[in-house]
Design a protein around this motif. Structure first.
Motif, PDB file in Angstrom:
ATOM      1  N   GLY A 119      -5.411  30.699 -27.236  1.00  0.00           N
ATOM      2  CA  GLY A 119      -5.607  30.637 -25.863  1.00  0.00           C
ATOM      3  C   GLY A 119      -4.976  28.987 -25.447  1.00  0.00           C
ATOM      4  O   GLY A 119      -5.042  29.175 -24.144  1.00  0.00           O
ATOM      5  N   ILE A 120      -5.474  28.364 -26.145  1.00  0.00           N
ATOM      6  CA  ILE A 120      -5.212  26.997 -25.616  1.00  0.00           C
ATOM      7  C   ILE A 120      -3.624  26.799 -25.221  1.00  0.00           C
ATOM      8  O   ILE A 120      -2.953  25.952 -24.076  1.00  0.00           O
ATOM      9  CB  ILE A 120      -5.488  25.234 -26.592  1.00  0.00           C
ATOM     10  N   GLU A 121      -2.812  27.040 -26.147  1.00  0.00           N
ATOM     11  CA  GLU A 121      -1.477  27.258 -25.995  1.00  0.00           C
ATOM     12  C   GLU A 121      -0.632  28.026 -24.771  1.00  0.00           C
ATOM     13  O   GLU A 121      -0.593  27.755 -23.789  1.00  0.00           O
ATOM     14  CB  GLU A 121      -0.606  27.345 -26.821  1.00  0.00           C
ATOM     15  N   PHE A 122      -1.804  28.874 -24.234  1.00  0.00           N
ATOM     16  CA  PHE A 122      -1.275  29.754 -23.545  1.00  0.00           C
ATOM     17  C   PHE A 122      -1.341  29.474 -22.180  1.00  0.00           C
ATOM     18  O   PHE A 122      -0.622  29.573 -20.765  1.00  0.00           O
ATOM     19  CB  PHE A 122      -2.426  30.962 -23.237  1.00  0.00           C
ATOM     20  N   VAL A 123      -2.866  28.028 -21.844  1.00  0.00           N
ATOM     21  CA  VAL A 123      -3.031  27.563 -20.918  1.00  0.00           C
ATOM     22  C   VAL A 123      -2.297  26.384 -20.472  1.00  0.00           C
ATOM     23  O   VAL A 123      -2.257  26.263 -19.315  1.00  0.00           O
ATOM     24  CB  VAL A 123      -4.994  26.923 -20.974  1.00  0.00           C
ATOM     25  N   ARG A 124      -1.808  26.051 -21.750  1.00  0.00           N
ATOM     26  CA  ARG A 124      -0.872  24.948 -21.355  1.00  0.00           C
ATOM     27  C   ARG A 124       0.251  25.586 -20.775  1.00  0.00           C
ATOM     28  O   ARG A 124       0.964  24.805 -20.144  1.00  0.00           O
ATOM     29  CB  ARG A 124      -0.729  24.068 -23.044  1.00  0.00           C
TER      30      ARG A 124
END
Length: 572
Positions: A429-434
């Motif tokens: 999720g964090i990578e997708f938000v970035r």
């Protein structure tokens, strides 16, 4: 400015009075276009308690209703014989709309749907204009036929009597209470207990339920994206408007306010002449322009594609749906932060209600993303190169492409370890938000310079706008410097060029900052600010505003005799 001294109920009543006057003007001047309607709302300044009637209710009826439904409901809508809203969000569910709990169960015997909110968390919560204003709502509910769920569909539900405005049987509706901002809008709650509606009040342009309960699914579920894309474009526009208002107030006030003499005996400097103040405000000015232009692009693209969408050609809609989702979140988050910067840049007066800075709770779409070449390097050789838009767009494109690859690789690495796909998605999720933020940032930077290139204006004005775009881009690079540096695309020397060029751009823009904000053409009524009024008479406005405060109606407050006098005269 009297609204700052009003109770919540008085604010709502005043906003309703303005709403009725707005409707009169819309009818008198035959105003139907959404952009003209939005322009009138921006002049009024308040978030009106009928705003969703035109921005959500009407587009949904128009785009998702069949011919018979449009013939019935649109005239009632356009004549304001009813007031409509859109009820999707629930107490327990927001963006995960598949999890909505409200149900609409078809009864073939009576040819009716029975609408229920079966749990507390199913209660509709937050829809604007719902609590006290609207008589009808488009309600998103799970469709059930013979105990089988067919997913979310849209239903027209009457909430209040058209005779006396009282809630109908089975309807529990009200206002959710005071909020941070938007006090003039009656964001509401809605619970429904076995509310029966006729079969023809399910919007049936794409999906249909026949009289015998036979279900016909839509040819493509993406057909329902259109209304939400328009709403997201409106939200992006709202984020731009709120940030632009805050920046207008802060820039104007910073030109009036003086603080500290540069040398003994010299006049105090205008606060706007301090580079530190420029570093706070010029990026907000640039961001307001960037967001206003991306909102304009989204609106124009949607209406340009509208005929294609209605005829079922959905290739561009899918991409517009995706980018609008990202831009809605990106612009809202950035605008909230920028508004707070503007408030703080006004010093202590920024925290007075009279400041007026708002609270916020904000051609073809197709283009190809090319995989970044291994070892790609930024072609910036000097600080002067940073005034070339093509190099700035290149930097944001590279970052966006690489973040997509990083996110994909991270997800693949999780799955390759045997982790369940849903859990792997969660961990990623964090990578997708970035990835999404980088893509939106690139999209806005690119659009800024494309828009600037197409504007017909003098060479001098175009140079100012390009410089403003450079400020937006360079501040984005500095704020996310690690992502430009980590794969060697940019280097430390180039980052020094960026840092050096930013104050240079501020200096170039300084003489035109007020003009840039005046171009938004906010009238004093819309700003409702002692600090940001067009005439710059800040201190008289602040003083006169304070004198009108309710606490100043008497020389001695009633609490003196009750509490303070006994304390002061106590002999203990």
């Amino acid at each position: 400015d009297n609204s700052y001294f009003m109770s919540r109920e008085e604010q709502y009543s005043d906003a309703m009075k303005k709403s009725v006057r707005l409707v009169q003007l819309l009818k008198e001047h035959n105003i139907e276009k959404i952009d003209e309607y939005q322009a009138m709302l921006s002049v009024i300044g308040d978030n009106l308690p009928i705003a969703l009637h035109n921005t959500m209710w009407k587009p949904t009826i128009r785009d998702q209703g069949n011919e018979e439904q449009r013939k019935k409901w649109l005239p009632l809508t356009e004549n304001y014989n009813l007031i409509g809203t859109y009820a999707q969000t629930e107490l327990g569910h927001g963006t995960f709309i598949r999890g909505l709990e409200t149900t609409a169960t078809y009864d073939a015997k009576t040819e009716e749907f029975i609408v229920n909110t079966p749990t507390l968390t199913a209660t509709k919560w937050w829809p604007g204009c719902l609590g006290k204003s609207s008589t009808h709502a488009v309600v998103m509910a799970q469709l059930y036929i013979k105990n089988q769920c067919y997913g979310l569909h849209s239903f027209i539900v009457q909430l209040r009597s058209l005779k006396d405005h009282t809630p109908l049987p089975g309807i529990t509706v009200g206002d959710i209470g005071n909020k941070v901002g938007y006090e003039t809008n009656d964001n509401g709650f809605l619970a429904m207990d076995n509310v029966r509606i006729p079969r023809d009040q399910m919007l049936m342009k794409y999906a249909q339920v026949n009289a015998d309960g036979t279900y016909r699914k839509p040819t493509n579920p993406r057909l329902t994206y259109g209304a939400m894309v328009l709403v997201r474009a409106t939200i992006v526009s709202g984020s731009a408007t709120n940030l632009a208002k805050a920046a207008t107030i802060a820039v104007r006030y910073s030109c009036v306010r003086r603080q500290t003499e540069a040398r003994p005996g010299e006049p105090e400097l205008q606060v706007i002449d301090y580079v530190t103040q420029q570093h706070k405000l010029v990026p907000q000015v640039a961001t307001a322009y960037a967001f206003a232009w991306i909102a304009h692009y989204m609106m124009n693209t949607y209406f340009a594609l509208y005929a294609e969408i209605q005829s079922g050609h959905l290739g561009a809609l899918q991409e517009l749906h995706g980018i609008s989702s990202g831009l809605k979140a990106f612009t809202a988050e950035t605008s909230v932060a920028g508004i707070e910067v503007c408030r703080r840049s006004c010093g202590g007066h920024g925290f007075s209600a009279s400041c007026g800075i708002p609270n916020m709770t904000p051609a073809s779409m197709s283009y190809i993303l090319i995989k970044p070449l291994p070892g790609a390097r930024w072609g910036v050789k000097s600080a002067e190169d940073l005034m070339r838009p093509i190099l700035l767009v290149e930097a944001f494109e590279h970052r966006a492409q690489r973040k997509i690859i990083d996110a994909a690789r991270f997800l693949e690495s999780q799955i390759s370890q045997g982790i369940d796909t849903s859990e792997a998605m969660n961990r990623s999720g964090i990578e997708f938000v970035r990835c999404a933020k980088a893509h939106c940032h690139y999209f806005i930077v690119r659009n800024f310079f494309q828009t600037t290139a197409l504007i017909k204006c003098s060479k001098e004005i175009k140079e100012i706008l390009v410089t403003l775009g450079v400020v937006f881009a360079l501040n984005g690079i500095i704020e996310n410097s690690g992502e430009f540096l980590e794969d060697g695309f940019a280097n430390g020397t180039q980052m020094e060029f960026v840092r050096d060029r930013i104050p240079y751009c501020y200096k170039q823009l300084r003489p035109n900052l007020v003009g840039l904000m005046d171009a938004f053409a906010f009238v004093d009524l819309a700003l409702n600010s002692a600090l940001g009024s067009y005439d710059g008479d800040v201190y008289n406005r602040l003083y006169n505003w304070a004198k009108r405060a309710p606490l100043n109606k008497t020389e001695v407050h009633s609490s003196y005799q009750k509490y303070l006098q006994p304390l002061l005269q106590s002999k203990i």
